[in-house]
Enzyme design. Sequence first.
Site, short mmCIF file in Angstrom:
data_model
loop_
_atom_site.label_atom_id
_atom_site.label_comp_id
_atom_site.label_asym_id
_atom_site.label_seq_id
_atom_site.Cartn_x
_atom_site.Cartn_y
_atom_site.Cartn_z
N GLY A 1 -1.95 -11.08 -2.29
CA GLY A 1 -1.03 -12.60 -3.75
C GLY A 1 -1.84 -12.32 -5.28
O GLY A 1 -1.58 -13.40 -6.22
N GLU B 1 -5.37 -18.22 -2.37
CA GLU B 1 -5.25 -18.07 -1.03
C GLU B 1 -5.51 -18.05 0.24
O GLU B 1 -5.59 -17.73 1.42
CB GLU B 1 -4.40 -16.07 -0.55
CG GLU B 1 -3.99 -15.91 -0.04
CD GLU B 1 -4.08 -13.50 -0.76
OE1 GLU B 1 -2.80 -13.63 -1.97
OE2 GLU B 1 -4.17 -13.18 0.07
N GLY C 1 -11.04 -14.18 -4.68
CA GLY C 1 -11.09 -13.96 -2.73
C GLY C 1 -11.73 -13.66 -1.71
O GLY C 1 -12.97 -14.29 -2.62
N ILE C 2 -12.14 -12.25 -0.82
CA ILE C 2 -13.49 -12.60 -0.42
C ILE C 2 -14.25 -11.52 -0.55
O ILE C 2 -13.35 -10.74 -1.46
CB ILE C 2 -13.26 -12.42 1.15
CG1 ILE C 2 -15.11 -12.65 1.47
CG2 ILE C 2 -13.06 -11.14 1.29
CD1 ILE C 2 -14.29 -12.57 3.89
N GLY C 3 -15.82 -11.15 -0.57
CA GLY C 3 -16.82 -10.41 -1.30
C GLY C 3 -17.12 -10.32 -2.03
O GLY C 3 -17.51 -11.39 -2.66
N ALA C 4 -18.39 -10.23 -2.74
CA ALA C 4 -19.50 -9.75 -3.74
C ALA C 4 -18.83 -10.29 -4.97
O ALA C 4 -19.38 -11.02 -5.02
CB ALA C 4 -19.93 -8.08 -3.70
N ILE C 5 -17.67 -9.49 -5.45
CA ILE C 5 -17.88 -10.28 -6.71
C ILE C 5 -17.14 -11.85 -6.90
O ILE C 5 -17.85 -12.31 -7.53
CB ILE C 5 -17.04 -9.36 -7.47
CG1 ILE C 5 -16.57 -8.05 -7.49
CG2 ILE C 5 -16.02 -9.94 -8.75
CD1 ILE C 5 -16.70 -7.49 -8.38
N1 COA Z 1 -11.83 6.48 -7.54
C1 COA Z 1 -12.35 6.22 -6.55
N2 COA Z 1 -12.67 5.79 -5.24
C2 COA Z 1 -12.81 4.03 -5.62
C3 COA Z 1 -11.91 3.21 -7.28
C4 COA Z 1 -11.37 5.10 -7.89
N3 COA Z 1 -10.97 4.77 -8.80
N4 COA Z 1 -12.82 2.73 -7.13
C5 COA Z 1 -13.28 1.92 -5.81
N5 COA Z 1 -12.67 3.45 -5.04
C6 COA Z 1 -13.81 3.22 -4.25
C7 COA Z 1 -15.30 2.42 -3.85
O1 COA Z 1 -15.86 3.24 -4.07
C8 COA Z 1 -15.04 2.22 -2.09
O2 COA Z 1 -15.61 2.94 -1.79
P1 COA Z 1 -16.84 2.66 0.04
O3 COA Z 1 -15.79 1.83 0.64
O4 COA Z 1 -16.41 4.10 0.04
O5 COA Z 1 -18.02 1.95 -1.28
C9 COA Z 1 -13.54 2.00 -1.89
O6 COA Z 1 -12.82 2.43 -2.62
C10 COA Z 1 -13.29 0.23 -2.31
O7 COA Z 1 -13.80 -0.34 -3.48
P2 COA Z 1 -14.78 -1.88 -3.97
O8 COA Z 1 -15.02 -1.77 -5.10
O9 COA Z 1 -15.20 -2.22 -2.87
O10 COA Z 1 -13.50 -2.27 -3.01
P3 COA Z 1 -13.19 -3.70 -2.98
O11 COA Z 1 -13.54 -4.24 -1.55
O12 COA Z 1 -13.72 -5.03 -3.99
O13 COA Z 1 -11.59 -3.76 -3.31
C11 COA Z 1 -9.30 -4.24 -4.37
C12 COA Z 1 -10.97 -4.40 -4.53
C13 COA Z 1 -8.91 -4.38 -5.22
C14 COA Z 1 -8.69 -3.38 -2.92
C15 COA Z 1 -8.90 -5.86 -3.32
O14 COA Z 1 -9.34 -6.29 -4.50
C16 COA Z 1 -7.95 -5.75 -2.90
O15 COA Z 1 -7.62 -5.29 -2.32
N6 COA Z 1 -6.72 -5.95 -4.03
C17 COA Z 1 -5.18 -6.78 -4.16
C18 COA Z 1 -5.10 -7.55 -3.24
C19 COA Z 1 -5.40 -8.87 -4.46
O16 COA Z 1 -6.02 -8.37 -4.84
N7 COA Z 1 -5.76 -9.92 -3.81
C20 COA Z 1 -6.44 -11.05 -4.07
C21 COA Z 1 -6.17 -11.76 -3.74
S1 COA Z 1 -7.17 -12.03 -1.90
#
Ligand code: COA
Length: 428
Positions: A331, A233, A210-214
């Site tokens: 996805g 996707e 996907g998009i983002g830092a990782i």
């Molecule tokens: N408890 C409390 N807060 C949490 C947490 C936890 N266990 N895990 C993360 N957070 C907070 C983070 O601190 C961050 O907060 P901030 O914005 O205030 O810094 C926020 O939640 C988002 O966490 P982050 O790790 O930055 O999320 P991300 O942008 O890397 O997205 C998912 C991670 C899982 C939300 C994202 O990958 C997703 O929506 N996945 C489902 C859909 C998918 O996988 N699609 C795949 C095809 S693209």
Amino acid sequence: MSVTVCKTALEAVSIIEDNEYIWTHSMAATPRVLFSALATHAKKRNNLTLMQLHTERGEVLADESLTPHLRHRCYFTSASTRPLIAQGKADYVPIFLSELPKLFRSKEQPIDTAIIQVSPPDQHGMCTMGVSVEATNSACQMAKKIIAHINPKMPRTHGDAFIAYDRFHSVYWQEDELPQHPKAHLDEVTKAIGENVAALIKDGDCLQMGIGAIPDAVLACLKDRKDLGIHTEMFSDGVLELIEAGAINNKLKKVHPGKIVTGFAAGTQKLYDFVDDNPQVAFLDIEYVNDTSIIRRNDNVAAINSALQVDITGQVCADSIGTSIYSGVGGQMDFIRAANLSKGGKAVIALPSTAKRGELSRIVATLDSGAGVVTTRAHVHYIVTEYGVANLRGKSLQERAQALIAIAHPDFRAELAEQAKKLWHINC
Ligand code: COA
């Protein structure tokens, strides 16, 4: 059909009546010009439902004053809809992204009007859905009316993106810059996660991410790989650097060899220029792109996704923080299952070991109450943090707990081992 060319966006959206189910183009193609007009028009209408994926710059429609008139129905949430869902003023629908077009095509979910943003018509009278085909292709096939913002800044894209100008009921022309997503800053934790994931990626793998830092951190480590392919996707700028480095050529793919297959793209202007009129990038209907039986035909599928929380048995929460809905199912499961089924495939969930500046472990003994399991513990394969890689496939609960605690943040390992014993009767 005759197309009404409107002088204002408000005139274009004024064909929306009471009680309509509206689909909006989403992601980087969110039609924000039509959103602003709809914010005005909706106040004169009752019982509108706005169905959507992740929308960008959609704040204008999240205004409290609109809630008596318009309700958001989110198949994936965004910054603007998250607070409304938290207050019970908008709806979240958990669904695999591959299933959403089926919902429309079967008419289980009727659509009255689709509002979209397209590239200008070409000499054949064809516009395109530009950088975002996702479920919008199916929505346009089923909608009774289509309202289009024609944006000369929208790239003309290939694949299933084409839509005939004469399908539109009303159109409004205006230049508008697409949203930009500059590459994320990579901190030390993200870089370490990227290196750990990249170590799993071999020459010839077919990538989804996907998009983002990782994803950016993983892609940055893959410049010396050969013959990588992309069936995903979505994609962003990180992929361009690998094409420039010669690491991605798509030549080993069995499905659409030589082409990138995607449902949408979001990134910088450089990315939008790359996809413009580029037949090497096939923007396809998400029912097809995310179909496990299509994806798995490629060998060595490497699906890389992320999570909010993982429990020590391998259950992956990705759409909520406890009972607070954060994103969506998207996805993730489509690609994880497909990677499991692909010959030589691997499914990776990569996440930082902690959240809230190190206060919370994301690897937990039990998920928070209300947390949404997106990837089950039977589907999970690799979990990766900055501390290493845990391969959970075929592993017992005890082996999983040991492997996951070993990649948890050191500050939480002893407590996790204690809880594993107390709650799961597992010695770690
Ligand atoms: N408890 C409390 N807060 C949490 C947490 C936890 N266990 N895990 C993360 N957070 C907070 C983070 O601190 C961050 O907060 P901030 O914005 O205030 O810094 C926020 O939640 C988002 O966490 P982050 O790790 O930055 O999320 P991300 O942008 O890397 O997205 C998912 C991670 C899982 C939300 C994202 O990958 C997703 O929506 N996945 C489902 C859909 C998918 O996988 N699609 C795949 C095809 S693209």
